[in-house]
Enzyme design. Structure first.
Site, mmCIF file in Angstrom:
data_model
loop_
_atom_site.group_PDB
_atom_site.id
_atom_site.type_symbol
_atom_site.label_atom_id
_atom_site.label_comp_id
_atom_site.label_asym_id
_atom_site.label_seq_id
_atom_site.Cartn_x
_atom_site.Cartn_y
_atom_site.Cartn_z
ATOM 1 N N GLY A 73 -0.361 -5.396 0.121
ATOM 2 C CA GLY A 73 -1.494 -5.246 -0.595
ATOM 3 C C GLY A 73 -1.597 -6.152 -1.863
ATOM 4 N N GLY A 119 0.817 -1.345 -0.153
ATOM 5 C CA GLY A 119 -0.113 -0.050 0.084
ATOM 6 C C GLY A 119 1.054 1.262 -0.041
ATOM 7 N N GLU A 170 4.558 -6.698 7.093
ATOM 8 C CA GLU A 170 4.052 -5.697 7.807
ATOM 9 C C GLU A 170 4.404 -5.487 9.140
ATOM 10 O OE1 GLU A 170 2.170 -7.762 5.901
ATOM 11 O OE2 GLU A 170 1.003 -6.532 4.538
ATOM 12 N N ASP A 221 -2.520 -7.435 6.965
ATOM 13 C CA ASP A 221 -3.971 -7.339 6.850
ATOM 14 C C ASP A 221 -4.457 -7.955 5.070
ATOM 15 O OD1 ASP A 221 -2.598 -5.721 5.327
ATOM 16 O OD2 ASP A 221 -3.838 -3.630 5.857
HETATM 17 C C1 QUE Z 1 6.195 -3.469 4.981
HETATM 18 C C2 QUE Z 1 5.049 -2.788 4.076
HETATM 19 C C3 QUE Z 1 5.308 -2.498 2.951
HETATM 20 C C4 QUE Z 1 6.749 -2.187 2.517
HETATM 21 C C5 QUE Z 1 7.719 -2.664 3.351
HETATM 22 C C6 QUE Z 1 7.610 -3.233 4.545
HETATM 23 C C7 QUE Z 1 4.347 -1.766 1.894
HETATM 24 C C8 QUE Z 1 5.019 -1.166 0.667
HETATM 25 C C9 QUE Z 1 6.333 -1.013 0.547
HETATM 26 C C10 QUE Z 1 7.005 -0.437 -0.584
HETATM 27 C C11 QUE Z 1 7.868 -0.741 -1.518
HETATM 28 C C12 QUE Z 1 8.432 -0.130 -2.444
HETATM 29 C C13 QUE Z 1 7.882 0.924 -2.780
HETATM 30 C C14 QUE Z 1 6.674 1.260 -2.131
HETATM 31 C C15 QUE Z 1 6.304 0.814 -1.048
HETATM 32 O O1 QUE Z 1 7.125 -1.545 1.120
HETATM 33 O O2 QUE Z 1 3.273 -1.951 2.236
HETATM 34 O O3 QUE Z 1 6.179 2.552 -2.618
HETATM 35 O O4 QUE Z 1 8.500 1.476 -3.841
HETATM 36 O O5 QUE Z 1 3.941 -0.564 0.042
HETATM 37 O O6 QUE Z 1 8.295 -3.837 5.478
HETATM 38 O O7 QUE Z 1 3.888 -3.266 4.266
#
Ligand code: QUE
Length: 353
Positions: A114, A66, A137, A145
C-alpha cells in the site's frame, strides 16, 4: 480522544498529508484512504495549494501496506469490508496517478504494498538510507496490487516480475536505478528538505538537486543480467525450470525464496503483470486488480498466509494448492473473471468530468 491516523492540513502553499499510525508502520485502513482522498480532492482545484507533500509521523516506516488483519478477518466472513477497502484504496491510487498538481512522497523507511501505491504515482519520490522497498504480497497469499500490474510490468528486463514473485526487498540505490525513487537524500537532511518545500514549493526541484546525496552501489545491478535471462519464461513453471537449470548460488536463492510463496498468487501475479502490460490506462489495470482482490481475500491462501506470517508468525503457511502444477488455468480464470456489473471497480466520479 485518540489522534487521527492521517493528518491533513495546508501549510503555506503546500497541502500536507502525514500518515500517523506508527504502531502499525502506518499501514493503511479504509478510513485513512478516505481521509487522504478527501484532502486531495479538496486541494485539486484550490489555487492556494501548489504542491502536495506526503510523509509519515515519528521515526519508523513510511507505509507497510494495508490493514492486513482486518482484510483477513473480513475474508473469513462475507468479505465486504475487505472489498470496500480495496475499492477505496484503488480509487486513491488512481487519483494520485492522475493528480494535476506536483506531488512529493518522502519514503523515509519501509515502503511496501500500500505504501508503494501511495508513493509510486507521485512526481518526486524521495528515498533515504532507511528506505526498504518491497511488494511482498505473494508471501501472504495476496498479490502485488495498488497498480503493480501497471508499474511492475513496465520495468525493464523482467525486474518487476522478479520483485513480484520473490517479494525481494531492495534499498535506495536500487530504487533509484529502477525509477522507483527519483531522488536520494540522507534522512538527517529530510527535515531541511521538508522545511524548504513548505517555505517555497516552487523550489522543490532545486532543493532536491542541492540535497541529493550518493546512495551507494545498487545491489540489484549485479543480478540484472540473470534476472533478464531467468525471468523471461512464459509461465511461472518455466521460470522455476530456468532457475533450476542455472544452478548458480543466486538462482538457487531465488528458487528457495519462491518455494515459500503461495503458488496460487505467484501465478496470479504472473497473469496480472501480463494483462497489466497490455492495459491502455492505469484505471483499466486497477479494475483488473480489483477483480482479483475481490476474489483472493476470501480464498484459503490469503487467510492462511496472514495466519502464518502476520498473526501467529510461525512462517509455515500450508498453501493449497501446494504446488504450481496444482494451480489450474480454470482457477485463475475464476479469479480474473469480470464481476457482476454493479460490483466492478470504478474511478472516483470527481475524475470523470
Ligand atoms: C505482505 C503484506 C504486508 C505485510 C507483510 C507481507 C502488508 C502489511 C504488513 C504490516 C507490517 C507491519 C505492521 C503492520 C502491517 O505486512 O500489507 O500492521 O505493523 O501492512 O508479507 O502485504
Amino acid at each position: 480522544m485518540s489522534e487521527p491516523e492521517v493528518l491533513t492540513r495546508v501549510e503555506g502553499r503546500v497541502g500536507r498529508i502525514t500518515l500517523n499510525r506508527p504502531q502499525a508502520l502506518h499501514a493503511l485502513t479504509t478510513q485513512m484512504c478516505r481521509d487522504i482522498t478527501a484532502a486531495l480532492l479538496a486541494w485539486k482545484d484550490d489555487r492556494a495549494v501548489e504542491l502536495v507533500l506526503l510523509d509519515h509521523s515519528g521515526e519508523r516506516g513510511f507505509c507497510a501496506g494495508g490493514d492486513i488483519r482486518m482484510l483477513a478477518e473480513s475474508g473469513q466472513g462475507d468479505g465486504n469490508a475487505a472489498r470496500e477497502f480495496f475499492f477505496t484504496e484503488y480509487r486513491l491510487n488512481d487519483l494520485l496517478f492522475r493528480y494535476p498538481k506536483t506531488t512529493v512522497a518522502i519514503m523515509d523507511g519501509v515502503t511496501m504494498g500500500g505504501g508503494v501505491g501511495l508513493s509510486r504515482p507521485c512526481r518526486f519520490r524521495v528515498a533515504t538510507e532507511r528506505t526498504t522497498f518491497a511488494m511482498p504480497e505473494t508471501g501472504i497469499g495476496l498479490f502485488p496490487d495498488v497498480g503493480g500490474g501497471w508499474y511492475l510490468s513496465r520495468m525493464p528486463e523482467h525486474i518487476g516480475l522478479w520483485l513480484a514473485l520473490t517479494g525481494a526487498r531492495i534499498k535506495a540505490a536500487s530504487c533509484e536505478l529502477l525509477g522507483i525513487a527519483t531522488d536520494y537524500v540522507e534522512s538527517a537532511r529530510i527535515p531541511e528538505l521538508k522545511a524548504g518545500i513548505l517555505a517555497d514549493p516552487r523550489k522543490t526541484e532545486t532543493l532536491l538537486t542541492e540535497l541529493e546525496a550518493d546512495p551507494g552501489r545498487p545491489t540489484i545491478a549485479a543480478h540484472q543480467d540473470e534476472i533478464a535471462k531467468l525471468f523471461a519464461g512464459d509461465s511461472v513453471e518455466a521460470i522455476v525450470a530456468a532457475l533450476e537449470a542455472a544452478g548458480t548460488e543466486w538462482a538457487t536463492e531465488q528458487l528457495n525464496v519462491m518455494r515459500t510463496k503461495s503458488p496460487q498468487t505467484m501465478k496470479v501475479a504472473f497473469r496480472q503483470l501480463q494483462l497489466g502490460a497490455r492495459a491502455k490506462t492505469f484505471a483499466e489495470n486497477i479494475a483488473m486488480e480489483y477483480r482479483i482482490g475481490a476474489r483472493v481475500v476470501q480464498r484459503h491462501d490469503f487467510i492462511e498466509g496472514v495466519r502464518a506470517v502476520i498473526v501467529e508468525k510461525d512462517n509455515a503457511p500450508k498453501w493449497n494448492p501446494a504446488t504450481l502444477e496444482g494451480v489450474t488455468e480454470a482457477m485463475l480464470d475464476e479469479i480474473f473473471a469480470p464481476l457482476p456489473a454493479d460490483q466492478e471497480w470504478t474511478p472516483l466520479p470527481e475524475l470523470s468530468a
